[in-house]
Design a protein around this motif. Sequence first.
Motif, PDB file in Angstrom:
ATOM      1  N   GLY A 271       0.962  -1.249  -0.035  1.00  0.00           N
ATOM      2  CA  GLY A 271      -0.098   0.018   0.164  1.00  0.00           C
ATOM      3  C   GLY A 271       0.811   1.245   0.162  1.00  0.00           C
ATOM      4  O   GLY A 271       2.144   1.356   0.083  1.00  0.00           O
ATOM      5  N   GLY A 272      -0.041   2.268  -0.150  1.00  0.00           N
ATOM      6  CA  GLY A 272       0.972   3.713  -0.205  1.00  0.00           C
ATOM      7  C   GLY A 272       1.027   4.300  -1.321  1.00  0.00           C
ATOM      8  O   GLY A 272       0.777   3.817  -2.510  1.00  0.00           O
ATOM      9  N   GLY A 273       1.518   5.392  -1.448  1.00  0.00           N
ATOM     10  CA  GLY A 273       1.909   6.294  -2.779  1.00  0.00           C
ATOM     11  C   GLY A 273       3.088   5.929  -3.304  1.00  0.00           C
ATOM     12  O   GLY A 273       3.428   6.740  -4.384  1.00  0.00           O
TER      13      GLY A 273
ATOM     14  N   PHE B 174      -0.929   0.901  -5.835  1.00  0.00           N
ATOM     15  CA  PHE B 174      -2.094   0.180  -5.126  1.00  0.00           C
ATOM     16  C   PHE B 174      -3.376   0.303  -5.647  1.00  0.00           C
ATOM     17  O   PHE B 174      -4.136  -0.772  -5.610  1.00  0.00           O
ATOM     18  CB  PHE B 174      -1.810   0.700  -3.635  1.00  0.00           C
ATOM     19  CG  PHE B 174      -2.670  -0.094  -2.575  1.00  0.00           C
ATOM     20  CD1 PHE B 174      -2.459  -1.202  -1.982  1.00  0.00           C
ATOM     21  CD2 PHE B 174      -3.978   0.649  -2.242  1.00  0.00           C
ATOM     22  CE1 PHE B 174      -3.264  -1.940  -1.407  1.00  0.00           C
ATOM     23  CE2 PHE B 174      -4.694  -0.049  -1.235  1.00  0.00           C
ATOM     24  CZ  PHE B 174      -4.528  -1.131  -0.806  1.00  0.00           C
ATOM     25  N   SER B 175      -3.790   1.459  -5.933  1.00  0.00           N
ATOM     26  CA  SER B 175      -5.235   1.529  -6.201  1.00  0.00           C
ATOM     27  C   SER B 175      -5.502   1.141  -7.689  1.00  0.00           C
ATOM     28  O   SER B 175      -6.718   1.285  -7.802  1.00  0.00           O
ATOM     29  CB  SER B 175      -5.638   3.273  -6.197  1.00  0.00           C
ATOM     30  OG  SER B 175      -4.482   4.000  -7.183  1.00  0.00           O
TER      31      SER B 175
ATOM     32  N   ARG C 265      -6.232   1.209   2.413  1.00  0.00           N
ATOM     33  CA  ARG C 265      -7.293   0.591   1.779  1.00  0.00           C
ATOM     34  C   ARG C 265      -8.445   1.600   1.774  1.00  0.00           C
ATOM     35  O   ARG C 265      -9.271   1.641   1.030  1.00  0.00           O
ATOM     36  CB  ARG C 265      -7.563  -0.819   1.995  1.00  0.00           C
ATOM     37  CG  ARG C 265      -6.700  -1.860   1.895  1.00  0.00           C
ATOM     38  CD  ARG C 265      -6.988  -3.171   2.317  1.00  0.00           C
ATOM     39  NE  ARG C 265      -6.783  -3.064   3.832  1.00  0.00           N
ATOM     40  CZ  ARG C 265      -6.514  -4.260   4.775  1.00  0.00           C
ATOM     41  NH1 ARG C 265      -7.002  -5.182   4.153  1.00  0.00           N
ATOM     42  NH2 ARG C 265      -6.456  -3.896   5.975  1.00  0.00           N
ATOM     43  N   LYS C 266      -8.378   2.349   3.059  1.00  0.00           N
ATOM     44  CA  LYS C 266      -9.378   3.293   3.111  1.00  0.00           C
ATOM     45  C   LYS C 266      -8.900   4.732   2.634  1.00  0.00           C
ATOM     46  O   LYS C 266      -9.668   5.593   1.910  1.00  0.00           O
ATOM     47  CB  LYS C 266      -9.802   3.219   4.750  1.00  0.00           C
ATOM     48  CG  LYS C 266     -11.264   4.083   4.829  1.00  0.00           C
ATOM     49  CD  LYS C 266     -11.622   3.760   6.121  1.00  0.00           C
ATOM     50  CE  LYS C 266     -13.057   4.251   6.313  1.00  0.00           C
ATOM     51  NZ  LYS C 266     -13.463   4.293   7.950  1.00  0.00           N
ATOM     52  N   SER C 267      -7.771   5.132   3.233  1.00  0.00           N
ATOM     53  CA  SER C 267      -7.263   6.412   2.866  1.00  0.00           C
ATOM     54  C   SER C 267      -7.033   6.792   1.354  1.00  0.00           C
ATOM     55  O   SER C 267      -7.137   7.891   1.187  1.00  0.00           O
ATOM     56  CB  SER C 267      -5.918   6.648   3.903  1.00  0.00           C
ATOM     57  OG  SER C 267      -5.093   5.901   3.348  1.00  0.00           O
ATOM     58  N   ASN C 268      -6.783   5.760   0.872  1.00  0.00           N
ATOM     59  CA  ASN C 268      -6.280   6.171  -0.598  1.00  0.00           C
ATOM     60  C   ASN C 268      -7.588   5.641  -1.490  1.00  0.00           C
ATOM     61  O   ASN C 268      -7.635   5.963  -2.640  1.00  0.00           O
ATOM     62  CB  ASN C 268      -5.264   4.834  -0.974  1.00  0.00           C
ATOM     63  CG  ASN C 268      -3.854   5.209  -0.735  1.00  0.00           C
ATOM     64  OD1 ASN C 268      -3.611   6.338   0.092  1.00  0.00           O
ATOM     65  ND2 ASN C 268      -2.749   4.472  -1.204  1.00  0.00           N
TER      66      ASN C 268
ATOM     67  N   ARG D 275      -0.451  -2.407   4.971  1.00  0.00           N
ATOM     68  CA  ARG D 275      -1.675  -1.745   5.057  1.00  0.00           C
ATOM     69  C   ARG D 275      -1.905  -0.630   6.087  1.00  0.00           C
ATOM     70  O   ARG D 275      -2.555   0.504   5.765  1.00  0.00           O
ATOM     71  CB  ARG D 275      -2.668  -2.600   5.075  1.00  0.00           C
ATOM     72  CG  ARG D 275      -2.923  -3.821   4.179  1.00  0.00           C
ATOM     73  CD  ARG D 275      -3.171  -3.052   2.682  1.00  0.00           C
ATOM     74  NE  ARG D 275      -3.285  -4.274   1.598  1.00  0.00           N
ATOM     75  CZ  ARG D 275      -2.328  -4.607   1.100  1.00  0.00           C
ATOM     76  NH1 ARG D 275      -1.370  -4.021   0.993  1.00  0.00           N
ATOM     77  NH2 ARG D 275      -2.400  -5.458   0.192  1.00  0.00           N
ATOM     78  N   ASP D 276      -1.425  -0.568   7.172  1.00  0.00           N
ATOM     79  CA  ASP D 276      -1.550   0.552   8.152  1.00  0.00           C
ATOM     80  C   ASP D 276      -0.558   0.511   9.066  1.00  0.00           C
ATOM     81  O   ASP D 276      -0.163  -0.279  10.057  1.00  0.00           O
ATOM     82  CB  ASP D 276      -2.789   0.165   8.895  1.00  0.00           C
ATOM     83  CG  ASP D 276      -3.205   1.272   9.962  1.00  0.00           C
ATOM     84  OD1 ASP D 276      -2.665   2.161   9.878  1.00  0.00           O
ATOM     85  OD2 ASP D 276      -4.267   0.979  10.578  1.00  0.00           O
ATOM     86  N   GLN D 277       0.256   1.426   8.941  1.00  0.00           N
ATOM     87  CA  GLN D 277       1.581   1.614   9.941  1.00  0.00           C
ATOM     88  C   GLN D 277       1.238   1.839  11.194  1.00  0.00           C
ATOM     89  O   GLN D 277       2.045   1.722  12.276  1.00  0.00           O
ATOM     90  CB  GLN D 277       2.417   2.766   9.075  1.00  0.00           C
ATOM     91  CG  GLN D 277       3.242   2.202   7.828  1.00  0.00           C
ATOM     92  CD  GLN D 277       3.954   3.350   7.320  1.00  0.00           C
ATOM     93  OE1 GLN D 277       4.257   4.425   8.077  1.00  0.00           O
ATOM     94  NE2 GLN D 277       4.687   3.146   6.317  1.00  0.00           N
ATOM     95  N   ALA D 278      -0.129   2.680  11.257  1.00  0.00           N
ATOM     96  CA  ALA D 278      -0.337   2.838  13.033  1.00  0.00           C
ATOM     97  C   ALA D 278      -1.204   1.822  13.382  1.00  0.00           C
ATOM     98  O   ALA D 278      -1.716   1.844  14.611  1.00  0.00           O
ATOM     99  CB  ALA D 278      -1.353   4.190  12.595  1.00  0.00           C
ATOM    100  N   TYR D 279      -1.360   0.530  12.750  1.00  0.00           N
ATOM    101  CA  TYR D 279      -2.044  -0.518  13.424  1.00  0.00           C
ATOM    102  C   TYR D 279      -1.233  -0.963  14.977  1.00  0.00           C
ATOM    103  O   TYR D 279      -0.050  -1.290  15.125  1.00  0.00           O
ATOM    104  CB  TYR D 279      -2.089  -1.744  12.552  1.00  0.00           C
ATOM    105  CG  TYR D 279      -2.637  -2.813  12.880  1.00  0.00           C
ATOM    106  CD1 TYR D 279      -4.216  -2.907  12.932  1.00  0.00           C
ATOM    107  CD2 TYR D 279      -2.092  -4.044  13.747  1.00  0.00           C
ATOM    108  CE1 TYR D 279      -4.843  -4.176  13.275  1.00  0.00           C
ATOM    109  CE2 TYR D 279      -2.730  -5.132  14.065  1.00  0.00           C
ATOM    110  CZ  TYR D 279      -4.233  -5.123  13.776  1.00  0.00           C
ATOM    111  OH  TYR D 279      -4.744  -6.307  14.099  1.00  0.00           O
ATOM    112  N   SER D 280      -2.084  -0.914  15.981  1.00  0.00           N
ATOM    113  CA  SER D 280      -1.498  -1.183  17.490  1.00  0.00           C
ATOM    114  C   SER D 280      -2.173  -1.923  18.091  1.00  0.00           C
ATOM    115  O   SER D 280      -2.154  -2.077  19.411  1.00  0.00           O
ATOM    116  CB  SER D 280      -1.539   0.058  17.948  1.00  0.00           C
ATOM    117  OG  SER D 280      -2.744   0.960  18.155  1.00  0.00           O
TER     118      SER D 280
END
Length: 484
Positions: A262-264, A272-273, A331-334, A400-405
């Motif tokens: 993911g990512g740009g 990704f998109s 998957r959501k932000s992009n 997918r989500d670097q902030a996943y915690s």
Amino acid sequence: MKNRIFILSILASLGFLSSCSDSYLQEDYSDPTLISYDESTIRTNQDLQKFIRGLYSRLGTSSFSGDYFTYQELTGDLGFVSARNSGYFINTNAENHLVVDGGASSGIWSSLYNTISNANLILSYEGKVPDNPNGGVTSKALFAHAKVIRAYNYLALLGLFSPNYGEGDQSLGVPYSTTYNIEAKLPRETVPKVVDNVIADLTSSLADFESDNASAIFTNNNSFNANAIKLLLARTYLYKKDYQKAIQFADQVIDLGGELVGGGTNTGNTTFSTIFTILGENNPEILFQIEYNNIIPSNNNLQAYWGTSGAYKQNFMAKAFWDDFPSTDVRKSNVAWYQNNATTYPDDPKPINVKKYLNGPRDVILLRKTEAFFIKAEAQYHINPATAFTTLKNWVTTHRDQAYSKSLTGTAVLDEILRQKGFEFFLEGMRFTDMKRNNKAIVKVQKANNVPLGEIPVGDRRFIWPIPLSEIQTNPNIKQAPNY
């Protein structure tokens, strides 16, 4: 007559395929009455190549072009039919479509078995077709394609029409045959026997693919290949509950690298998109996709029914499931595959638009590398949930989500695996069988306004689809699923 019809159906489908690089597809089949099925129908390696291409074309016109994906989602918990609809799939949405005299089971059963019959006909020539004297793909390698397609269809049949491996009545497998006989009246084979036969076909085909360049006549991952077979073996061993083997083959796919990130930072067709657009057809994430183009577009079940761009614009993802994912998830932000833009619909809450397969000519993806991470995590869960969560968390934070915690243990790990997989693979043909395999009740996250409850509790008969009435009437040896 039936044999003649069968051969003509293969060659008719071949006639719709076109490629400037495949000269033998330019041959004239304008007088198809000259072609009939007998012991000399497939005489040469070139003949065999044509029939293998025809078999892939048959796969592309089967349930895998659309119906299979739609029923997986609408019999699952995350997809639903809007209150504004065409009338299609409303019984499916209410979970009351699985009836003996029609419904989903009849079309999918016939479609998958027709493909199997085609594969068996081709395989009846195994050992009788010499290699091309000018080199190229061996006949043995070409026959391996037919075996993989047969195995793929049998595995799909098991997932819908039989109980889980090792659970319930194991005599309720599906009829299994490796010979072409349209008059056969076969009983159900046992679940373990069908699974072992699937594994045997995949294993022998993998050896042929690795020893010969079996996919050399295809481009853009429009056929099975060695890596796609490894992913199928991982999926099959997961179904069999042989978790170490599932992990073994999943790791072989993971070790390939090139999975969707993911990512740009990506450019071109690896963005990704774009993976579900025509631009993304050559994405290294994809292991196998069914070829479609402007001449032979895909079945409209995906493009027409899902999201707001098709003719019927009625099938969507549940809003609450979308809302459950953080904005930091690419998957959501992009806004890559889903978009919160179905604001004019009467549903409350408003449905989530599905942005997969908005273009009919885009190849339909059947296997991609990312599934290997989920197979590995699910298999590890049954051995050590802590290890499984480490695998899942590493994948989520990396891709997918670097902030996943999150920090999860026990059964919550399996729930999170299925949650992430539901978001990742929505409308890719997995949700119903994922829930079934893990003995999860199906409770719709969202329904259209005024739609009655349609949950499927654990142990409900609807987890095993009914044998169609047409099969029951013509085959005295078949046994109906329980309670139908």
